[in-house]
Design an enzyme around this catalytic site. Structure first.
Site, short mmCIF file in Angstrom:
data_model
loop_
_atom_site.label_atom_id
_atom_site.label_comp_id
_atom_site.label_asym_id
_atom_site.label_seq_id
_atom_site.Cartn_x
_atom_site.Cartn_y
_atom_site.Cartn_z
N GLU A 141 37.52 50.47 39.53
CA GLU A 141 37.51 50.10 38.12
C GLU A 141 36.24 50.64 37.49
O GLU A 141 35.19 50.72 38.13
CB GLU A 141 37.63 48.59 37.92
CG GLU A 141 36.48 47.77 38.44
CD GLU A 141 36.68 46.26 38.19
OE1 GLU A 141 37.78 45.84 37.78
OE2 GLU A 141 35.71 45.51 38.40
N ILE A 142 36.37 51.07 36.26
CA ILE A 142 35.24 51.52 35.47
C ILE A 142 35.22 50.63 34.23
O ILE A 142 36.22 50.53 33.52
CB ILE A 142 35.37 53.00 35.09
CG1 ILE A 142 35.43 53.85 36.36
CG2 ILE A 142 34.21 53.44 34.21
CD1 ILE A 142 35.67 55.32 36.12
#
Length: 428
Positions: free
Chosen positions: A313-314
């Site tokens: 995830e960013i």
């Protein structure tokens, strides 16, 4: 007699010499023939190479974009930057890994993969978190592997350990029951600490205070393709708050009452959060047919169990630091479900961002090949796989993108949509 003997010898060897000359001549003819063929194919190969030289240099089909979910007309040009560029502007971001000393080899494998595919051009900082001090071997090895600065932080006990208000007797009983039932990590205490920390405390660590974005990395993962852009830059330029690559269904036995807690939160926060029609609420509750598939699990609540796989995830740290998200987390945390059940950070993050963000603030990075056992994602386009030097097959059994176990098509339907082809590349 001598003369007759000589004639006899000549008569014997003349046919042999003639045969040898014939063989030699034939071989010479074949050699010249093959040389001519080789020269012809070499010239043909050279013409083909020159004709498709831009492909070899990975500027593949500059007038065609096979997807524009992240690199669209107003963000980044599809043509990737030259690998020889020695300087790239960096965003205010860090790569983040929660890891134990014993996971050093897996951490190094993940680092090497991400450095090779992305960070060797940008040199973003690596930030490592642990609930015990990192040992010298870990620090030396990871510092050597990183192209950017490395930093190490010890998680405060109050952010990691089980809170005192959890009933120990009930906790131990629930632990035993879930382990007996074969629930994944059902008997693990440390796994519950990790899920709660990742849900509500990672962004509170002081070492992250000066950053705006993070890229979560776990040990033993692979990045299959060269990154065609800086995802942090995409996040900033497009106003994205959360990015993912894989979406799938959660194990319901780990979160039997999570949605009950969410519904209580929705009622109590109705006047302060987005309207359901303005958020991605439908992504969480749609159980209808998508493509050829209904949900593989029939949930016992309105929650369809879809979530973004949070091992990749960013995110925008300022979103998680917001009062809205912290209130969401604290409302759920008060129920004790991280310990009495086995709530994971993936469904908590996913529900939080789906309720508190607009769909266009959430991005699916569909060009980034990735694997975390047992699932992976790989660009479907052959041209994209060539362009980004991918080492994956889109039809591999581990690739989950459009299988019955994936929620990706449900995101396309109820989230920010999916673009498959745009003929012309506009200038930015």
């Amino acid at each position: 007699m001598a003369k007759g003997g000589s004639l006899y010898i000549v008569g014997i060897f003349l046919p042999i010499w003639t045969f040898m000359i014939y063989i030699f001549g034939k071989e010479l003819f074949l050699i010249r023939k093959y040389q001519k063929i080789d020269s012809t194919y070499t010239a043909l190969s050279q013409r083909v190479k020159e004709q498709y030289d831009t492909s070899r240099r990975r500027n593949y089909f500059p007038k065609v974009k096979l997807s524009r979910n992240s690199y669209d007309d107003y963000t980044l040009n599809y043509t990737r930057q030259n690998d020889s560029d020695s300087f790239h502007l960096r965003e205010n971001a860090t790569i983040l890994m929660l890891v134990r000393n014993s996971e050093l080899e897996g951490a190094l494998d993940s680092m090497r993969s991400l450095e090779d595919r992305f960070n060797n051009k940008y040199h973003y900082d690596w930030t490592f978190l642990n609930d015990v001090p990192f040992d010298q071997d870990f620090i030396e090895a990871t510092t050597s592997m990183a192209s950017g600065k490395t930093q190490y932080a010890l998680i405060p006990p109050e952010d990691w350990n089980r809170p005192q208000w959890i009933n120990d007797t009930l906790f131990e009983e629930r632990l035993r029951v879930m382990e007996d039932e074969g629930v994944l990590y059902g008997g693990s205490k440390s796994y519950r600490n990790m899920c709660r920390f990742n849900s509500g405390f990672f962004f509170r660590q002081s070492i992250l205070d000066n950053y705006d974005y993070y890229f979560r990395v776990e040990p033993n993962v692979k990045y299959y393709c060269d990154f065609p852009y800086d995802p942090f830059r995409v996040m900033r330029l497009k106003g994205k708050k959360y990015g993912f690559v894989i979406s799938l269904y959660e194990y319901e036995e780990t979160i039997p009452t999570l949605w009950d807690a969410v519904e209580e939160y929705l009622v109590a926060s109705e006047e302060t959060i987005l309207r359901k029609e303005d958020s991605a609420y439908a992504f969480l509750t749609d159980s209808g047919l998508v493509g050829k598939h209904y949900p593989v699990v029939e949930a016992n609540s309105d929650y369809n169990l879809c979530h973004f796989w949070s091992n990749f995830e960013i995110g925008d740290l300022n979103f998680f630091r917001s009062d809205e998200y912290k209130h969401f987390f604290e409302t759920l945390d008060a129920k004790g479900g991280f310990y009495y059940e086995r709530w994971g950070d993936a469904p908590v993050h996913s529900i939080g961002v789906s309720l508190l963000l607009r769909p266009d603030e959430i991005i699916h990075f569909d060009e980034l090949g990735y694997f975390h056992s047992p699932f992976g994602t790989c660009p479907a386009s052959y041209a994209v796989r060539l362009d980004q030097r991918c080492r994956c097959k889109s039809d591999d059994e581990s690739v989950i993108d459009i299988t019955p176990h994936s929620c990706l098509m449900r995101w396309w339907k109820n989230g920010s949509g999916k673009y498959f082809l745009k003929e012309e590349q506009d200038e930015i």
